[in-house]
Scaffold this active site. Structure first.
Site, PDB file in Angstrom:
ATOM      1  N   TYR A 141       0.774  -1.237   0.000  1.00  0.00           N
ATOM      2  CA  TYR A 141       0.000   0.000   0.000  1.00  0.00           C
ATOM      3  C   TYR A 141       0.812   1.298   0.000  1.00  0.00           C
ATOM      4  O   TYR A 141       0.236   2.373  -0.121  1.00  0.00           O
ATOM      5  CB  TYR A 141      -1.009  -0.026   1.163  1.00  0.00           C
ATOM      6  CG  TYR A 141      -2.027  -1.132   0.955  1.00  0.00           C
ATOM      7  CD1 TYR A 141      -2.963  -1.051  -0.062  1.00  0.00           C
ATOM      8  CD2 TYR A 141      -2.015  -2.281   1.733  1.00  0.00           C
ATOM      9  CE1 TYR A 141      -3.874  -2.063  -0.299  1.00  0.00           C
ATOM     10  CE2 TYR A 141      -2.933  -3.308   1.511  1.00  0.00           C
ATOM     11  CZ  TYR A 141      -3.857  -3.189   0.490  1.00  0.00           C
ATOM     12  OH  TYR A 141      -4.761  -4.196   0.258  1.00  0.00           O
ATOM     13  N   PHE A 421     -10.421  -4.473  11.336  1.00  0.00           N
ATOM     14  CA  PHE A 421     -11.524  -4.417  10.365  1.00  0.00           C
ATOM     15  C   PHE A 421     -11.052  -4.938   9.025  1.00  0.00           C
ATOM     16  O   PHE A 421      -9.866  -5.183   8.835  1.00  0.00           O
ATOM     17  CB  PHE A 421     -12.063  -2.978  10.215  1.00  0.00           C
ATOM     18  CG  PHE A 421     -11.018  -1.962   9.840  1.00  0.00           C
ATOM     19  CD1 PHE A 421     -10.169  -1.410  10.802  1.00  0.00           C
ATOM     20  CD2 PHE A 421     -10.870  -1.546   8.514  1.00  0.00           C
ATOM     21  CE1 PHE A 421      -9.198  -0.479  10.449  1.00  0.00           C
ATOM     22  CE2 PHE A 421      -9.905  -0.603   8.153  1.00  0.00           C
ATOM     23  CZ  PHE A 421      -9.065  -0.076   9.122  1.00  0.00           C
TER      24      PHE A 421
HETATM   25  C1  LIG Z   1      -3.240  -7.892  -2.623  1.00  0.00           C
HETATM   26  C2  LIG Z   1      -4.196  -7.981  -3.818  1.00  0.00           C
HETATM   27  C3  LIG Z   1      -5.492  -7.291  -3.419  1.00  0.00           C
HETATM   28  C4  LIG Z   1      -3.548  -7.300  -5.033  1.00  0.00           C
HETATM   29  O1  LIG Z   1      -4.466  -7.207  -6.131  1.00  0.00           O
HETATM   30  P1  LIG Z   1      -3.992  -7.103  -7.670  1.00  0.00           P
HETATM   31  O2  LIG Z   1      -5.190  -6.753  -8.474  1.00  0.00           O
HETATM   32  O3  LIG Z   1      -3.212  -8.290  -8.024  1.00  0.00           O
HETATM   33  O4  LIG Z   1      -3.014  -5.843  -7.630  1.00  0.00           O
HETATM   34  P2  LIG Z   1      -2.671  -4.892  -8.872  1.00  0.00           P
HETATM   35  O5  LIG Z   1      -2.440  -5.741 -10.087  1.00  0.00           O
HETATM   36  O6  LIG Z   1      -3.643  -3.795  -9.000  1.00  0.00           O
HETATM   37  O7  LIG Z   1      -1.299  -4.308  -8.379  1.00  0.00           O
HETATM   38  C5  LIG Z   1      -1.075  -2.932  -8.129  1.00  0.00           C
HETATM   39  C6  LIG Z   1       0.335  -2.789  -7.676  1.00  0.00           C
HETATM   40  O8  LIG Z   1       0.504  -3.439  -6.402  1.00  0.00           O
HETATM   41  C7  LIG Z   1       1.552  -4.421  -6.489  1.00  0.00           C
HETATM   42  N1  LIG Z   1       1.172  -5.538  -5.634  1.00  0.00           N
HETATM   43  C8  LIG Z   1       0.027  -6.224  -5.673  1.00  0.00           C
HETATM   44  N2  LIG Z   1       0.025  -7.160  -4.714  1.00  0.00           N
HETATM   45  C9  LIG Z   1       1.210  -7.067  -4.076  1.00  0.00           C
HETATM   46  C10 LIG Z   1       1.804  -7.769  -3.010  1.00  0.00           C
HETATM   47  N3  LIG Z   1       1.175  -8.778  -2.412  1.00  0.00           N
HETATM   48  N4  LIG Z   1       3.031  -7.386  -2.592  1.00  0.00           N
HETATM   49  C11 LIG Z   1       3.683  -6.370  -3.196  1.00  0.00           C
HETATM   50  N5  LIG Z   1       3.158  -5.656  -4.226  1.00  0.00           N
HETATM   51  C12 LIG Z   1       1.941  -6.016  -4.654  1.00  0.00           C
HETATM   52  C13 LIG Z   1       1.614  -4.794  -7.944  1.00  0.00           C
HETATM   53  O9  LIG Z   1       2.882  -5.316  -8.273  1.00  0.00           O
HETATM   54  C14 LIG Z   1       1.334  -3.457  -8.602  1.00  0.00           C
HETATM   55  O10 LIG Z   1       2.501  -2.668  -8.540  1.00  0.00           O
HETATM   56  P3  LIG Z   1       2.818  -1.561  -9.669  1.00  0.00           P
HETATM   57  O11 LIG Z   1       1.566  -0.827  -9.940  1.00  0.00           O
HETATM   58  O12 LIG Z   1       3.878  -0.747  -9.037  1.00  0.00           O
HETATM   59  O13 LIG Z   1       3.256  -2.359 -10.850  1.00  0.00           O
HETATM   60  C15 LIG Z   1      -4.477  -9.437  -4.181  1.00  0.00           C
HETATM   61  O14 LIG Z   1      -3.272 -10.076  -4.423  1.00  0.00           O
HETATM   62  C16 LIG Z   1      -5.217 -10.236  -3.132  1.00  0.00           C
HETATM   63  O15 LIG Z   1      -6.408 -10.371  -3.202  1.00  0.00           O
HETATM   64  N6  LIG Z   1      -4.538 -10.810  -2.125  1.00  0.00           N
HETATM   65  C17 LIG Z   1      -5.191 -11.605  -1.060  1.00  0.00           C
HETATM   66  C18 LIG Z   1      -6.004 -10.772  -0.112  1.00  0.00           C
HETATM   67  C19 LIG Z   1      -5.211  -9.670   0.504  1.00  0.00           C
HETATM   68  O16 LIG Z   1      -4.081  -9.870   0.927  1.00  0.00           O
HETATM   69  N7  LIG Z   1      -5.816  -8.474   0.578  1.00  0.00           N
HETATM   70  C20 LIG Z   1      -5.212  -7.347   1.135  1.00  0.00           C
HETATM   71  C21 LIG Z   1      -5.811  -7.163   2.504  1.00  0.00           C
HETATM   72  S1  LIG Z   1      -5.614  -5.580   3.126  1.00  0.00           S
END
Ligand SMILES: CC(C)(COP(=O)(O)OP(=O)(O)OC[C@H]1O[C@@H](n2cnc3c(N)ncnc32)[C@H](O)[C@@H]1OP(=O)(O)O)[C@@H](O)C(=O)NCCC(=O)NCCS
Length: 421
Positions: A141, A421
């Site tokens: 984030y 949350f």
């Molecule tokens: C984390 C999650 C929401 C990411 O969704 P996603 O659609 O794959 O992410 P995006 O493709 O939009 O990625 C946006 C950016 O974040 C980065 N990113 C995404 N997941 C990441 C991770 N786990 N660690 C590091 N960077 C990450 C991407 O590399 C991308 O970077 P860039 O824009 O600099 O190239 C997804 O992997 C997920 O559902 N994980 C399991 C649930 C979870 O952990 N939720 C978060 C709870 S707060």
């Protein structure tokens, strides 16, 4: 492929069969994303009730090319709602982001990025000073301007005879055992006192009411082992509570899931109460990062920190409102430049602090101090001081300006946010 994707906000009040199926699908996607079991009907009904009560806005992305397989289940989910956050000098509305999931089939294609950037735009349009979230991983984030702003410890406390407080927490109050089903009014009154007095405290979502009253959201049923102790202050009003269960085993353990105190004495009294539970010699549970218990014990080694992860992440959206809501610890003035790649908090302001509060007015002067929005989020609630951030190269300015900024910004008790949350 994006042509097959539909971005929609759910209407939680539409009870038509088609929408009911979509709402159920949205919940399924979240449960899947966080590796939880599928929702029972009873769970879904409760979830819907708490989402409505909190005014949660649920957005999802549906893939219309799913061949009809689980077509009600979105491939991405995102939710937000608002609750008051104690920022130290004022209570502000925080835009709380939650339930961020993307299906394994659709990850790393920018879905989360689009949902997040659009959502932050909405938060700005709604006039929100800050957005907050809790993160499952530490590397996601920052790119959206969030900084880890509070930590929450997990402690393991030996409550055998080695547990001794230096002073009995005796102010005329007492701890009473409460039936969980009856404990909510006292618990919420105690939390209100805690919220009022604790920098970083964030109001609880409605699911806490169900949980403290005995519903186990993980097990999706009544929690028969849960116990609640309510601390009644010297004024006869609840000023703290603890929710726990006793786990029997080789080493019988008291597992605390929530401990909230509105006064320092209430906090120590609840710990003394936990230590007094017979047949158990260990208490495990959450604690503030800077924990008065460690200093109240005769032998501080009976309390061991087993982990200290980041907890609340803060994203400043309205620079002036955020600066004016936090406390300042010296009188003075300097020009602050905040860089924000998304633009929301980008700007240069003259910060003038007096009597603990500050005003921040747009400025065209040369900045004394420069930092980015993520760093501002990290220091906003006071968990991290200027010096380590300056040494890390994240707050810049000449030595005199850094010293002045530290004098203004650093101070007060460390923050504690115990709301999940
Ligand atoms: C984390 C999650 C929401 C990411 O969704 P996603 O659609 O794959 O992410 P995006 O493709 O939009 O990625 C946006 C950016 O974040 C980065 N990113 C995404 N997941 C990441 C991770 N786990 N660690 C590091 N960077 C990450 C991407 O590399 C991308 O970077 P860039 O824009 O600099 O190239 C997804 O992997 C997920 O559902 N994980 C399991 C649930 C979870 O952990 N939720 C978060 C709870 S707060």
């Amino acid at each position: 492929m994006t042509d097959d994707l539909i971005f929609t906000t759910l209407d939680l009040d539409d009870e038509s069969p088609a929408n009911t199926a979509r709402v159920a699908g949205w919940l399924d996607a979240v449960m899947r994303g966080f590796h939880q079991g599928r929702a029972t009907d009873g769970f879904r009904t409760r979830w819907l009730a708490v989402a409505r009560a909190d005014g949660v806005v649920n957005r999802g992305v549906w893939d219309t090319s799913s061949l009809g397989l689980s077509s009600d289940v979105p491939v991405a989910t995102f939710a937000h709602f608002t609750k008051p956050l104690n920022a130290g000098a004022a209570v502000v509305d925080a835009w709380m982001i939650s339930d961020v999931t993307v299906a394994p089939t659709h990850r790393r294609r920018g879905l989360m990025r689009r949902l997040m950037t659009e959502n932050l735009d909405s938060a700005v349009a709604a006039g929100m000073p800050v957005a907050v979230l809790t993160a499952s991983e530490g590397g996601i984030y920052q790119r959206f301007g969030f900084g880890p702003a509070t930590r929450e410890a997990r402690v393991r406390v030996d409550t055998s005879s080695a547990f001794r407080l230096r002073h009995a927490p005796d102010d005329g109050g007492r701890v009473v055992m409460a039936d969980p089903a009856e404990s909510w009014p006292a618990a919420s009154a105690a939390f209100a006192r805690h919220h009022e007095t604790t920098r970083g405290a964030l109001a609880r979502p409605t699911f806490y009411e169900h949980w403290i009253s005995g519903y186990d959201w993980d097990e999706q049923g009544e929690s028969r082992r849960q116990r609640v102790g309510v601390r009644v202050g010297p004024d006869g009003q609840p000023d703290g509570y603890v929710v726990y269960e006793v786990k029997r085993g080789d080493e019988t353990e008291v597992k605390v899931s929530d401990l909230v105190a509105g006064t320092p004495t209430a906090y120590l009294a609840l710990w003394q109460f936990l230590a007094d539970i017979d047949l158990a010699r260990v208490v495990v549970g959450p604690a503030p990062a800077v924990d008065p218990l460690a200093h109240a014990l005769v032998d501080h080694r009976v309390r061991r920190v087993t982990s200290l992860p980041d907890h609340l992440w803060v994203r400043v959206l309205d620079l002036a409102a955020a600066l004016e809501a936090r406390p300042w610890f010296a009188d003075g003035s300097l020009v602050l430049r905040v860089e924000d790649p998304l633009g929301h908090a980008d700007g240069t302001v003259r910060l003038t602090a007096e009597g603990g509060r500050a005003t921040a007015a747009p400025s065209t002067e040369r900045p004394d101090i420069t930092l980015d929005v993520e760093t501002l989020g990290t220091m906003w609630l006071g968990d991290v001081a200027v010096d380590p951030l300056a040494r890390a190269g994240r707050v810049t300015g000449d030595d005199a300006a850094l010293a002045r900024f530290a004098a203004l910004a650093d101070g007060g008790p460390s923050p504690y946010c115990s709301t999940h949350f």
